[in-house]
Design an enzyme around this catalytic site. Structure first.
Site, PDB file in Angstrom:
ATOM      1  N   GLU A 396      42.350  37.961  45.457  1.00 51.20           N
ATOM      2  CA  GLU A 396      41.313  38.733  44.802  1.00 51.20           C
ATOM      3  C   GLU A 396      40.598  39.293  45.645  1.00 51.20           C
ATOM      4  O   GLU A 396      39.804  40.581  45.051  1.00 51.20           O
ATOM      5  CB  GLU A 396      40.254  37.291  44.249  1.00 51.20           C
ATOM      6  CG  GLU A 396      39.510  37.882  43.086  1.00 51.20           C
ATOM      7  CD  GLU A 396      38.599  36.619  42.620  1.00 51.20           C
ATOM      8  OE1 GLU A 396      38.706  36.466  41.428  1.00 51.20           O
ATOM      9  OE2 GLU A 396      37.905  35.750  43.105  1.00 51.20           O
ATOM     10  N   HIS A 425      63.680  22.114  49.873  1.00 50.06           N
ATOM     11  CA  HIS A 425      64.921  21.715  48.918  1.00 50.06           C
ATOM     12  C   HIS A 425      64.508  22.384  47.578  1.00 50.06           C
ATOM     13  O   HIS A 425      64.831  21.832  46.543  1.00 50.06           O
ATOM     14  CB  HIS A 425      64.565  20.184  48.833  1.00 50.06           C
ATOM     15  CG  HIS A 425      64.790  19.600  50.188  1.00 50.06           C
ATOM     16  ND1 HIS A 425      66.041  19.200  50.639  1.00 50.06           N
ATOM     17  CD2 HIS A 425      64.046  19.308  51.161  1.00 50.06           C
ATOM     18  CE1 HIS A 425      66.118  18.466  51.796  1.00 50.06           C
ATOM     19  NE2 HIS A 425      64.745  18.615  52.343  1.00 50.06           N
ATOM     20  N   LYS A 530      38.240  38.467  31.007  1.00 52.17           N
ATOM     21  CA  LYS A 530      37.243  37.829  30.366  1.00 52.17           C
ATOM     22  C   LYS A 530      36.677  38.605  29.022  1.00 52.17           C
ATOM     23  O   LYS A 530      36.373  37.692  28.197  1.00 52.17           O
ATOM     24  CB  LYS A 530      36.150  37.705  31.141  1.00 52.17           C
ATOM     25  CG  LYS A 530      36.263  36.606  32.571  1.00 52.17           C
ATOM     26  CD  LYS A 530      34.864  36.682  33.308  1.00 52.17           C
ATOM     27  CE  LYS A 530      35.211  35.850  34.699  1.00 52.17           C
ATOM     28  NZ  LYS A 530      34.042  36.042  35.455  1.00 52.17           N
TER      29      LYS A 530
HETATM   30  O1  LIG Z   1      31.045  30.682  40.488  1.00 53.57           O
HETATM   31  P1  LIG Z   1      31.250  31.244  39.318  1.00 53.57           P
HETATM   32  O2  LIG Z   1      30.209  32.534  39.002  1.00 53.57           O
HETATM   33  O3  LIG Z   1      31.353  30.484  38.199  1.00 53.57           O
HETATM   34  O4  LIG Z   1      32.748  32.185  39.308  1.00 53.57           O
HETATM   35  C1  LIG Z   1      33.921  31.639  39.479  1.00 53.57           C
HETATM   36  C2  LIG Z   1      34.977  32.416  39.612  1.00 53.57           C
HETATM   37  O5  LIG Z   1      35.181  33.277  38.611  1.00 53.57           O
HETATM   38  C3  LIG Z   1      35.224  34.432  38.374  1.00 53.57           C
HETATM   39  O6  LIG Z   1      36.340  34.930  37.492  1.00 53.57           O
HETATM   40  C4  LIG Z   1      35.774  35.417  39.944  1.00 53.57           C
HETATM   41  O7  LIG Z   1      36.785  36.325  39.812  1.00 53.57           O
HETATM   42  C5  LIG Z   1      35.960  34.360  41.379  1.00 53.57           C
HETATM   43  O8  LIG Z   1      35.867  34.881  42.244  1.00 53.57           O
HETATM   44  C6  LIG Z   1      34.859  33.283  40.958  1.00 53.57           C
HETATM   45  O9  LIG Z   1      34.858  32.394  42.163  1.00 53.57           O
END
Ligand SMILES: O=P(O)(O)OC[C@H]1O[C@H](O)[C@H](O)[C@@H](O)[C@@H]1O
Length: 617
Positions: A396, A425, A530
């Site tokens: 990331e 293995h 997303k």
């Molecule tokens: O901690 P949050 O805001 O819920 O985010 C949780 C995760 O979601 C995202 O998609 C990011 O790509 C991550 O870097 C992050 O750790």
């Protein structure tokens, strides 16, 4: 506040140093800055296609050496190389061996100015520069383990107060001073951690590595929006739900998977007649949706996540420390291990700086363009999740489309791995003899068992000797076939060494990112998935509305998938619409589908019941 953007923008563009004939590192001139990177960088010949063109009978190692320097094979020279490059940190009990990576002295010399620029950038970052320019943020995870390094007293106080609050709260929970309201046990016995990505991977890794065999509170995780997975966790808690501390972790406080996990857990609490807020803890940024919910509902506790700490580097914040402290893991030792490692990583002498040595090795092994994958092989069961943790940290951070000057670079290093000797293995066969697209990192733990527990299962040999032999054997078998490897050795798996490992890789990623001129601290690519998921759910609502309207007719009007797509005014989304319908049909969602799912055109759908209210909504 200082800015490091000038340091970043003055870094030369990445180049395939090993394939350059010139002895000096070509620096991209200003005028070239906006050229796409593929025009300025010599293309790497992929090993596989080269291998295909080789006439039968050709010595393969000779061919490979045209792409890569031939690796040293003389045992005495190798021993000298091992001794010369071995890095040791006494207080941590950690060694780093990069001798089985074939970088040359000339390469190290050529890279020196770029390393100095990268180390300077790290120095500025630690002083509070806006090292994440896209998000306009400071990057302060290093201050978490040495708050005196925070750029101002306000941040230092925030860090110190939070650490004290974590320790105090964990003590009160473990000692039973804070009790669950309706548990017959009279104290909390379980932790259910709800979070994803950086809000889960660190705590999962640390729990697996360091939790005692029988912790006072046993931890389990919900790190997905998979209903069956969530049901499984809740079912396993059974009546102990009443003595479960639920920690909801989300920096943004709005991640859908985490929100769904919370809603599912809250439902389970309602159904069991339990009062969720009395057992709920939130770790999130101040004033996030989650924070406000927890405050308004009066949850048991709230801990802050700071704007200047990224999810994947949050292990030493409340995200990692609270769950660890609740399992009685010594978090001050974890912090000490990390800060000792940070100190070592501030050295401006590459060979004395373990993170720089890692970054150097990665750059060499991957040509600075991610041409090889990083395979992480801890020979210790308790470090199983290290590769998963590193996968996010590295991929990331480094997997970026554009560099800091806006050139398209498609950077990154792929990371995978599991553990040794188990993997011997499974896939080591390919590593040794198959496609040459990786370099390995062995994580070695010297201490096999706690003192006094060992025994010889055959004369002179213990179970741990086998593990040791397997590691050494694999290392040399890979090397003899020109597969490079790094070995990180720790004396024992302790809070100190685990803290140090986390800090080592955090810094190596930062240095490497600087070498290849990218922002390691944002993740713009994650948003695309997303957004697309949100669009699918919005489309699902339109599909339901269309079906509802047709199902409210007399007689009911079954629709083909094409008709649904037309009526949704989304003919171009017909495939997704079909999948939405198939998914709902498989989940008893009042939807009746006729026809054969294997031939989507034959399918006709309608709703089992008409919802008049929804029609006019
Ligand atoms: O901690 P949050 O805001 O819920 O985010 C949780 C995760 O979601 C995202 O998609 C990011 O790509 C991550 O870097 C992050 O750790």
């Amino acid at each position: 506040m200082a800015s490091i953007s000038s340091i970043y923008s003055s870094s030369p563009t990445l180049n395939n140093q090993k394939n350059q004939n010139a002895s000096s590192i070509p620096i991209r001139r200003r005028s070239q800055q906006h050229l796409p990177i593929y025009q300025t960088r010599p293309k790497l010949p992929p090993t596989r296609s080269v291998a295909r063109e080789i006439p039968t009978g050709t010595d393969l190692s000779a061919v490979q050496s045209t792409n890569h320097h031939r690796l040293e094979k003389d045992p005495r020279a190798l021993w000298r190389r091992y001794v010369d490059w071995l890095y040791q940190h006494k207080e941590i009990g950690l060694y780093l061996d990069v001798s089985r990576v074939g970088f040359t002295d000339e390469f190290v010399k050529e890279m020196e100015p770029r390393f100095q620029a990268a180390l300077k950038a790290m120095e500025e970052l630690e002083k509070g520069a806006i090292a994440n320019p896209d998000e306009g943020r400071m990057v302060g995870h290093y201050w978490l383990r040495d708050s005196n390094r925070a750029p101002n007293i306000f941040l230092k106080t925030q860090i110190d107060k939070t650490l004290d609050a974590i320790c105090g709260f964990a003590d009160d929970i473990v000692s039973g001073k804070i009790k669950p309201p309706s548990s017959p046990e009279g104290r909390f016995t379980q932790i259910l951690s709800v979070g994803i990505g950086g809000s889960a991977l660190g705590p999962q890794f640390v729990a697996e590595a360091l939790a005692p065999d029988n912790p006072p509170l046993k931890i389990r995780f919900i790190d997905n929006t998979d209903p069956a997975g969530i049901d499984h966790q809740i079912a396993q808690l059974g009546p102990e739900l009443a003595s479960t501390l639920v920690i909801v972790i989300s920096k943004s406080g709005g991640t859908p998977e985490t929100r769904n996990g919370l809603l599912e857990v809250q439902k389970a609490f309602r159904e069991a007649g339990l009062d969720f807020p009395k057992q709920g803890v939130a770790i999130t940024q101040e004033n996030s949706l989650l924070d406000n919910t927890a405050r308004i509902e009066g949850w048991l506790a709230r801990f802050p996540m700071f704007d200047w700490v990224g999810g994947r580097t949050s292990e030493m914040s409340a995200v990692g420390l609270l769950p660890a402290a609740l399992q009685t893991i010594d978090i001050r030792e974890m912090l000490l291990g990390a800060s000792l490692m940070d100190e070592a990583n501030r050295s401006t002498v590459i060979r004395n700086n373990p993170a720089a040595l890692l970054a150097l090795s990665w750059y060499w092994a991957t040509d600075g363009v991610g041409s090889k994958d990083m395979v992480i092989l801890p020979y210790k069961d308790s470090l199983l999740l290290f590769s998963r943790y590193l996968q996010q940290l590295v991929m990331e951070s480094l997997g970026k489309e554009y560099d800091l000057d806006g050139n398209r670079v498609n950077q990154g290093i792929s990371v995978y791995g599991n553990k040794g000797s188990t993997d011997q293995h499974a896939y080591i066969q390919q590593l040794r003899e198959g496609v040459h697209n990786f370099f390995a990192t062995f994580i070695e733990v010297l201490r096999d068992r706690p003192p006094g527990h060992d025994w010889e299962l055959e004369p002179g040999v213990t179970c741990g000797d086998y593990l040791f032999g397997m590691l050494q054997g694999t290392r040399s078998a890979l090397y003899s076939n020109d597969r490079e490897s790094i070995t990180v050795t720790v004396q024992e798996v302790t809070p100190r060494s685990v803290g140090a490992l986390v800090a080592l890789y955090e810094r190596a990623v930062g240095i490497y990112a600087s070498l290849v001129n990218i922002n390691a601290y944002h993740q713009p690519g994650v948003e695309a998935g997303k957004k697309a998921a949100g669009e699918v759910l919005a489309l699902q609502k339109r599909v339901l509305a269309v079906l509802n309207e047709a199902s409210c007719k007399e007689p009911v009007e079954p629709l083909t998938i094409e008709e649904v797509a037309e009526r949704c005014h989304a003919p171009e989304d017909i495939e997704v619409i079909y999948k939405i319908i198939a998914h709902m049909a498989a989940n008893d969602r009042a939807l009746i589908a006729e026809g054969n799912c294997g031939s989507p055109r034959s399918v006709k759908v309608f709703l089992g019941e008409c919802n008049v209210d929804e029609m006019y909504a």
